[in-house]
Write a protein that holds these residues in place. Sequence first.
Motif, short mmCIF file in Angstrom:
data_model
loop_
_atom_site.label_atom_id
_atom_site.label_comp_id
_atom_site.label_asym_id
_atom_site.label_seq_id
_atom_site.Cartn_x
_atom_site.Cartn_y
_atom_site.Cartn_z
N ILE A 188 -6.84 8.41 -5.83
CA ILE A 188 -5.59 8.77 -5.17
C ILE A 188 -4.84 7.51 -4.73
O ILE A 188 -3.61 7.41 -4.88
CB ILE A 188 -5.86 9.67 -3.94
N GLU A 189 -5.59 6.52 -4.23
CA GLU A 189 -4.92 5.30 -3.78
C GLU A 189 -4.25 4.57 -4.95
O GLU A 189 -3.12 4.08 -4.82
CB GLU A 189 -5.93 4.38 -3.08
N ASP A 190 -4.96 4.52 -6.09
CA ASP A 190 -4.33 3.93 -7.29
C ASP A 190 -3.05 4.67 -7.63
O ASP A 190 -2.03 4.07 -7.98
CB ASP A 190 -5.30 4.01 -8.48
N LEU A 191 -3.15 6.00 -7.54
CA LEU A 191 -2.01 6.84 -7.85
C LEU A 191 -0.83 6.54 -6.92
O LEU A 191 0.32 6.41 -7.37
CB LEU A 191 -2.44 8.30 -7.74
N ILE A 192 -1.12 6.38 -5.62
CA ILE A 192 -0.05 6.09 -4.66
C ILE A 192 0.64 4.79 -5.04
O ILE A 192 1.88 4.66 -4.99
CB ILE A 192 -0.62 6.02 -3.23
N ASN A 193 -0.17 3.81 -5.48
CA ASN A 193 0.40 2.54 -5.90
C ASN A 193 1.36 2.70 -7.07
O ASN A 193 2.40 2.03 -7.14
CB ASN A 193 -0.74 1.59 -6.29
N ASP A 194 1.00 3.59 -8.01
CA ASP A 194 1.89 3.83 -9.15
C ASP A 194 3.14 4.59 -8.72
O ASP A 194 4.23 4.35 -9.24
CB ASP A 194 1.17 4.66 -10.23
N LEU A 195 2.95 5.50 -7.76
CA LEU A 195 4.05 6.38 -7.39
C LEU A 195 5.21 5.62 -6.75
O LEU A 195 6.36 6.01 -6.86
CB LEU A 195 3.58 7.46 -6.41
N LYS A 196 4.91 4.49 -6.09
CA LYS A 196 5.98 3.85 -5.33
C LYS A 196 7.00 3.18 -6.24
O LYS A 196 8.07 2.77 -5.77
CB LYS A 196 5.41 2.87 -4.31
N ASP A 197 6.68 3.06 -7.54
CA ASP A 197 7.71 2.57 -8.46
C ASP A 197 8.87 3.54 -8.56
O ASP A 197 9.99 3.16 -8.89
CB ASP A 197 7.10 2.37 -9.86
N GLN A 198 8.58 4.81 -8.35
CA GLN A 198 9.63 5.82 -8.53
C GLN A 198 10.02 6.54 -7.26
O GLN A 198 11.12 7.07 -7.17
CB GLN A 198 9.15 6.88 -9.52
N TYR A 199 9.06 6.66 -6.33
CA TYR A 199 9.30 7.52 -5.17
C TYR A 199 9.14 6.73 -3.88
O TYR A 199 8.49 5.69 -3.85
CB TYR A 199 8.31 8.68 -5.15
N THR A 200 9.73 7.29 -2.84
CA THR A 200 9.43 6.82 -1.50
C THR A 200 8.22 7.61 -1.01
O THR A 200 8.23 8.83 -1.05
CB THR A 200 10.63 7.10 -0.57
N VAL A 201 7.17 6.90 -0.61
CA VAL A 201 5.95 7.58 -0.21
C VAL A 201 5.68 7.32 1.26
O VAL A 201 5.76 6.17 1.72
CB VAL A 201 4.74 7.11 -1.05
N VAL A 202 5.41 8.39 2.00
CA VAL A 202 5.01 8.25 3.40
C VAL A 202 3.64 8.89 3.53
O VAL A 202 3.44 10.03 3.10
CB VAL A 202 6.00 8.94 4.36
N ILE A 203 2.68 8.15 4.06
CA ILE A 203 1.31 8.67 4.12
C ILE A 203 0.77 8.56 5.54
O ILE A 203 0.92 7.53 6.20
CB ILE A 203 0.41 7.92 3.11
N VAL A 204 0.19 9.67 6.00
CA VAL A 204 -0.53 9.65 7.28
C VAL A 204 -2.00 9.45 6.96
O VAL A 204 -2.53 10.09 6.06
CB VAL A 204 -0.35 11.00 8.02
N THR A 205 -2.64 8.53 7.64
CA THR A 205 -4.07 8.33 7.37
C THR A 205 -4.82 7.96 8.64
O THR A 205 -4.27 7.37 9.56
CB THR A 205 -4.27 7.25 6.29
N HIS A 206 -6.08 8.35 8.66
CA HIS A 206 -6.96 7.93 9.74
C HIS A 206 -7.75 6.70 9.35
O HIS A 206 -8.47 6.13 10.15
CB HIS A 206 -7.94 9.06 10.08
N ASN A 207 -7.65 6.36 8.07
CA ASN A 207 -8.47 5.30 7.52
C ASN A 207 -7.65 4.02 7.48
O ASN A 207 -6.72 3.88 6.70
CB ASN A 207 -8.92 5.72 6.12
N MET A 208 -7.97 3.08 8.38
CA MET A 208 -7.11 1.89 8.50
C MET A 208 -7.21 1.00 7.28
O MET A 208 -6.24 0.39 6.88
CB MET A 208 -7.48 1.14 9.76
N GLN A 209 -8.41 0.96 6.65
CA GLN A 209 -8.52 0.18 5.41
C GLN A 209 -7.58 0.76 4.36
O GLN A 209 -6.96 0.03 3.60
CB GLN A 209 -9.96 0.20 4.87
N GLN A 210 -7.52 2.09 4.34
CA GLN A 210 -6.63 2.71 3.37
C GLN A 210 -5.18 2.31 3.63
O GLN A 210 -4.45 1.94 2.70
CB GLN A 210 -6.77 4.23 3.45
#
Lengths: 259, 370
Positions: A188-210
């Motif tokens: 999913i993290e790899d996917l988020i990296n790809d997605l930002k080329d096209q979309y604005t992504v906002v993510i809530v996470t509890h995982n600080m490394q993430q």
Amino acid sequence: MSKRIDVKDLNVYYGDFLAVEDISINIEAKSVTAFIGPSGCGKSTFLRTLNRMHEVLPGARVEGEVLMDGENLYGPGVDPVTVRSQIGMVFQRPNPFPTMSIRDNVLAGVKLNNKKISKGEADVLVERSLQSANLWNEVKDRLEKPGSGLSGGQQQRLCIARAIAVEPQVILMDEPCSALDPISTLAIEDLINDLKDQYTVVIVTHNMQQAARVSDKTAFFNIAGTGKPGKLIEYGNTQNIFSNPTVKATEDYVSGRFG
Amino acid sequence: MSSTLTPVRSKRSALTKGQLPAFAPYVVLALALIVGAAILALVGFNAFGWGIVSAILFAAGLVGWSAVVEGSRKAKDKLATCLVVGSFLIALLPLISVIWTVLVNGVPGLIAPGFLTSSMNGVTGVYDNRAVEDGAPVVGGIYHALLGTIQITLVATVISVPVGLLTAIYLVEYGNDGRLARAITFFVDVMTGIPSIVAGLFAAAFFFAVVGPGTKTGAVAAVALSVLMIPVVVRSSEEMLKIVPNELREAAYALGVRKWRTILKVVIPTAISGIASGVTLAIARVIGETAPILVTAGFATSINNNVFGGWIASLPTFIYTQILNPTSPANPDPSSQRAWGAALVLIILVMVLNLGARLIARIFAPKSGR
């Protein structure tokens, strides 16, 4: 195909209870913005106000402005349904529609709205969305099987494919990996990296490394105590937030000395 | 030499306690039956008393033996097991008894030639007297009643399902637990408790007022049955809609799908198996209603294909009239045979509906295969 979001002086209430107070934040287009903070500090609540999903909960209301490329989402006459078709959302637990096949799940945004689409166009859309969600190779031979037969991580990527298929401007993700194992999380993290080329992504996470791995900018939310409203404490480049925060509370939280 | 510890073969280690042999229950059962028979022989033997006394003796014997050998914890366990199994058998007794009685009495009626394919039109006491006195075959059948029951139930379903389902949708999706929703829930609960004869009187009075005095048709009966069916459909559909996870609704909203489309295309398809089986069970519930049909559809001995005009027969009223007013008052046996046959058909109908409900639930259930 992506827009920026500017929030001005936003308060969120549940009934009379002020849940989130006085948030102003500028979210850049084609970037990944992470919201971090302790449980109950209003990150998810605030995220939901960005596409008016909080209105599904009875008694929830907001004061203030949320501008998407300058247009106020809370202006008079704005239809929340239109807002949501522009700003997609991925939830904490994967929630593919159990009555639908994988293919129909991807097409859900089109088919549930009764838009006419030819079979050829639908095939293209399904393949493109699943490709974008890094799921195509795993499911291309079983598109007619039910979506609930996939693994948790695959289901979550299916949900992302479903959100992408309606071609939104912004994708909101509410702890998308919290129910997943580390390998699915990585996918999913790899996917988020790809997605930002096209979309604005906002993510809530509890995982600080993430947050550190995937985001360009990070916003730290905190709460003074139970019953108090959540507040935006600090917002800046991810690197700064994690290595050189200006506020003591942020430093305590990201270094694990919270509380 | 390996130094494997040989397991302790002695009867008692620190971990074991006394145990009843595996055949203990059978021994106690045999003894209980013998002693029970002996006790009953003293006071006058009957099978029912024998069963009761033996059951008590069996429970007491097994628990007592267990208390001596195995200790009090195991004995309490045996006692609880006896109580649970005993209660289950008691609950099962009436059901088996009913099915057995109806089978024994109903099969001769059911296999009589023409029973399912002819009506009672033109069947008079003369034929029944001849059947008893000269041994001629019993004529007449339930075709008209079967047809009437199916028509009335079908119309009742057509009325109840939309009303009940829409009410349930309002309660779950739009009610927000507000004042109106709570009022509806309250009145649905009240409706569940309405005696069926009252539902019949309501429908009769309603049609008397609207159409004219003495209106007795299948449609009036269908309205009466709907009054009984609607609360059941509302309740079961409501429960089914409630268990559809909110996440699915949110997923649809987040795709920019409108609420009514979400309900129509996501919520209802997800819950359809439960809704359909709930409806089938509601049909099974009203198909045997007698009182409301008595006061709304009247009695008929001939086939009536029009639910909107004229008296119409149904299986329950057919049974009622055959028993209460035999076709030949001098020789009621043929009438009673027809009544039992109709009762058997009614039970089979209800069983088929129940099996159908399970089948529907399985067919419509969301598939999760890989």
